[in-house]
Design a protein around this motif. Structure first.
Motif, PDB file in Angstrom:
ATOM      1  N   GLU A 247      46.118  53.438  44.252  1.00  0.00           N
ATOM      2  CA  GLU A 247      45.675  54.048  42.982  1.00  0.00           C
ATOM      3  C   GLU A 247      44.175  53.896  42.744  1.00  0.00           C
ATOM      4  O   GLU A 247      43.486  54.854  42.407  1.00  0.00           O
ATOM      5  N   ALA A 248      43.684  52.677  42.913  1.00  0.00           N
ATOM      6  CA  ALA A 248      42.268  52.402  42.643  1.00  0.00           C
ATOM      7  C   ALA A 248      41.381  53.246  43.561  1.00  0.00           C
ATOM      8  O   ALA A 248      40.317  53.729  43.157  1.00  0.00           O
ATOM      9  N   VAL A 249      41.844  53.435  44.796  1.00  0.00           N
ATOM     10  CA  VAL A 249      41.065  54.201  45.773  1.00  0.00           C
ATOM     11  C   VAL A 249      41.020  55.673  45.365  1.00  0.00           C
ATOM     12  O   VAL A 249      39.956  56.294  45.341  1.00  0.00           O
ATOM     13  N   ILE A 250      42.182  56.221  45.005  1.00  0.00           N
ATOM     14  CA  ILE A 250      42.251  57.629  44.589  1.00  0.00           C
ATOM     15  C   ILE A 250      41.341  57.849  43.383  1.00  0.00           C
ATOM     16  O   ILE A 250      40.543  58.789  43.354  1.00  0.00           O
ATOM     17  N   GLU A 251      41.423  56.936  42.431  1.00  0.00           N
ATOM     18  CA  GLU A 251      40.621  57.051  41.217  1.00  0.00           C
ATOM     19  C   GLU A 251      39.123  57.016  41.546  1.00  0.00           C
ATOM     20  O   GLU A 251      38.347  57.808  41.019  1.00  0.00           O
TER      21      GLU A 251
ATOM     22  N   GLY B   8      34.299  55.186  51.365  1.00  0.00           N
ATOM     23  CA  GLY B   8      34.021  55.145  49.928  1.00  0.00           C
ATOM     24  C   GLY B   8      33.112  56.295  49.568  1.00  0.00           C
ATOM     25  O   GLY B   8      32.426  56.833  50.430  1.00  0.00           O
ATOM     26  N   PRO B   9      33.094  56.663  48.288  1.00  0.00           N
ATOM     27  CA  PRO B   9      32.265  57.789  47.855  1.00  0.00           C
ATOM     28  C   PRO B   9      30.789  57.545  48.134  1.00  0.00           C
ATOM     29  O   PRO B   9      30.372  56.395  48.294  1.00  0.00           O
ATOM     30  N   ASN B  10      30.006  58.617  48.166  1.00  0.00           N
ATOM     31  CA  ASN B  10      28.549  58.472  48.320  1.00  0.00           C
ATOM     32  C   ASN B  10      28.001  57.558  47.237  1.00  0.00           C
ATOM     33  O   ASN B  10      28.389  57.648  46.084  1.00  0.00           O
TER      34      ASN B  10
ATOM     35  N   TYR C 145      37.626  57.850  44.291  1.00  0.00           N
ATOM     36  CA  TYR C 145      37.209  59.094  44.950  1.00  0.00           C
ATOM     37  C   TYR C 145      37.126  60.243  43.972  1.00  0.00           C
ATOM     38  O   TYR C 145      36.169  61.006  43.970  1.00  0.00           O
ATOM     39  N   LEU C 146      38.116  60.370  43.119  1.00  0.00           N
ATOM     40  CA  LEU C 146      38.119  61.484  42.169  1.00  0.00           C
ATOM     41  C   LEU C 146      36.988  61.331  41.170  1.00  0.00           C
ATOM     42  O   LEU C 146      36.187  62.230  40.988  1.00  0.00           O
TER      43      LEU C 146
ATOM     44  N   LYS D  78      31.199  62.916  39.611  1.00  0.00           N
ATOM     45  CA  LYS D  78      29.886  62.478  39.115  1.00  0.00           C
ATOM     46  C   LYS D  78      28.792  62.675  40.147  1.00  0.00           C
ATOM     47  O   LYS D  78      27.667  62.984  39.830  1.00  0.00           O
ATOM     48  N   ASN D  79      29.156  62.458  41.410  1.00  0.00           N
ATOM     49  CA  ASN D  79      28.129  62.402  42.445  1.00  0.00           C
ATOM     50  C   ASN D  79      28.172  63.581  43.404  1.00  0.00           C
ATOM     51  O   ASN D  79      27.741  63.489  44.524  1.00  0.00           O
ATOM     52  N   LYS D  80      28.707  64.691  42.920  1.00  0.00           N
ATOM     53  CA  LYS D  80      28.927  65.753  43.895  1.00  0.00           C
ATOM     54  C   LYS D  80      27.626  66.297  44.496  1.00  0.00           C
ATOM     55  O   LYS D  80      27.640  66.870  45.572  1.00  0.00           O
ATOM     56  N   ASP D  81      26.505  66.115  43.799  1.00  0.00           N
ATOM     57  CA  ASP D  81      25.241  66.628  44.338  1.00  0.00           C
ATOM     58  C   ASP D  81      24.480  65.586  45.139  1.00  0.00           C
ATOM     59  O   ASP D  81      23.429  65.849  45.683  1.00  0.00           O
ATOM     60  N   LYS D  82      25.039  64.390  45.167  1.00  0.00           N
ATOM     61  CA  LYS D  82      24.311  63.300  45.819  1.00  0.00           C
ATOM     62  C   LYS D  82      24.439  63.380  47.337  1.00  0.00           C
ATOM     63  O   LYS D  82      25.526  63.633  47.850  1.00  0.00           O
ATOM     64  N   VAL D  83      23.358  63.166  48.015  1.00  0.00           N
ATOM     65  CA  VAL D  83      23.402  63.180  49.464  1.00  0.00           C
ATOM     66  C   VAL D  83      23.401  61.733  49.948  1.00  0.00           C
ATOM     67  O   VAL D  83      22.643  60.918  49.418  1.00  0.00           O
TER      68      VAL D  83
END
Ligand code: ADP
Ligand code: MG
Length: 260
Positions: free
Chosen positions: A241-245, A34-36, A247-248, A253-258
């Motif tokens: 679908e829900a998973v792709i959404e 899952g995303p950060n 992640y995208l 939104k969280n690209k700078d989050k570590v």
């Protein structure tokens, strides 16, 4: 082996885990992706007794283990590694392994006095065990190296090695692959597969590298925003679908989050 029921974990007003229910079957290598910020590490921390849940239950083989402290879970064979390795940097790799088993006779001074022979025996057994573990992980050559001098990937291997010093039933691995080169990642993957097949360890693995997840894990559980989105075989889960959404959307939104 593990059943998490409707788990909530709030930090202040913020729900890091927001009603997650998962099952980890005996003998599986279950992936958790899952995303950060999805709540994966927090879920691990609650299962492993680092955090108390706000509500919900954790069962191990049907027994309620919610909120038990890490050392009690350790005795039940539930172990976790951390996203950031926790090694004793000034000790050697072998000494680090020998530190692990709880309840060694040598821990209490009084017993040290009356049970010298016993301690010598335990130390010899520990030494032998540590060397077996180093051999298994193909890092015998690093035995006398100070743990602080290891690369990030080698420290992850050492963390995995520490789970092998005791009879673990289930091991939770938080981002074993983070910052690890491809060769070492394969070594870690091989060790996990062998521990699973030969020693019957059950694993739950948080990892971002989908090749690694695809090679090792079945099933894979996907989390986003504190909730479980999907569970299934790695090949099918990434087409969900829900998973792709998730992640995208979250990825932007969280690209700078570590990750924590
Ligand atoms: P993941 O491991 O999936 O990246 P985490 O479980 O680390 O996600 O974090 C989930 C959310 O909870 C994040 O927004 C994070 O900032 C927050 N969080 C995690 N731990 C704490 C904490 N100790 N105090 C406050 N917020 C936290
Ligand atoms: Mg994390």
């Amino acid at each position: 082996m593990i059943r998490v029921e409707n788990l909530h974990k709030k930090f202040g007003g913020f729900s890091a885990v927001d009603g997650a229910s998962i099952e980890i079957g005996t003998g599986t290598i279950t992936g958790l992706v899952g995303p950060n910020g999805a709540g994966k590490s927090t879920l691990f921390n609650v299962i492993a007794g680092v955090h108390e849940p706000t509500s919900g239950r954790v069962l191990m083989d049907g027994e309620d283990i919610t909120g038990l402290p890490p050392h009690e879970l350790f005795h039940k064979g539930l172990l976790r590694t951390f996203q950031i390795a926790h090694e004793f940097s000034s000790m050697t790799v072998r000494e680090n392994l020998m530190m692990v088993p709880a309840g060694q006779t040598g821990e209490s001074l009084w017993k040290t006095w009356v049970m010298r022979a016993r301690i010598a025996q335990e130390e010899a057994a520990l030494l032998k065990k540590a060397d077996e573990v180093l051999d298994f992980l193909t890092i015998s050559h690093l035995r006398d190296e100070k743990a602080g001098n290891l690369s990030g990937g080698q420290k992850k291997l050492l963390e995995l090695g520490r789970t092998m010093m005791v009879d673990a039933k289930i091991v939770f691995l938080d981002e074993v692959g983070a910052g690890v080169n491809r060769t070492l990642l394969n070594t870690i993957g091989d060790a996990i597969i062998r521990l699973n097949k030969e020693r019957g360890y059950t694993f739950c693995v948080i990892e971002h590298d989908m090749d690694f997840i695809g090679r090792l894990c079945d099933p894979v559980i996907v989390m986003a925003e504190g909730k479980v989105l999907a569970k299934g075989h790695p090949d099918t889960i990434m087409q969900n679908e829900a998973v792709i959404e998730a992640y995208l959307g979250r990825g932007l939104k969280n690209k700078d989050k570590v990750g924590m």
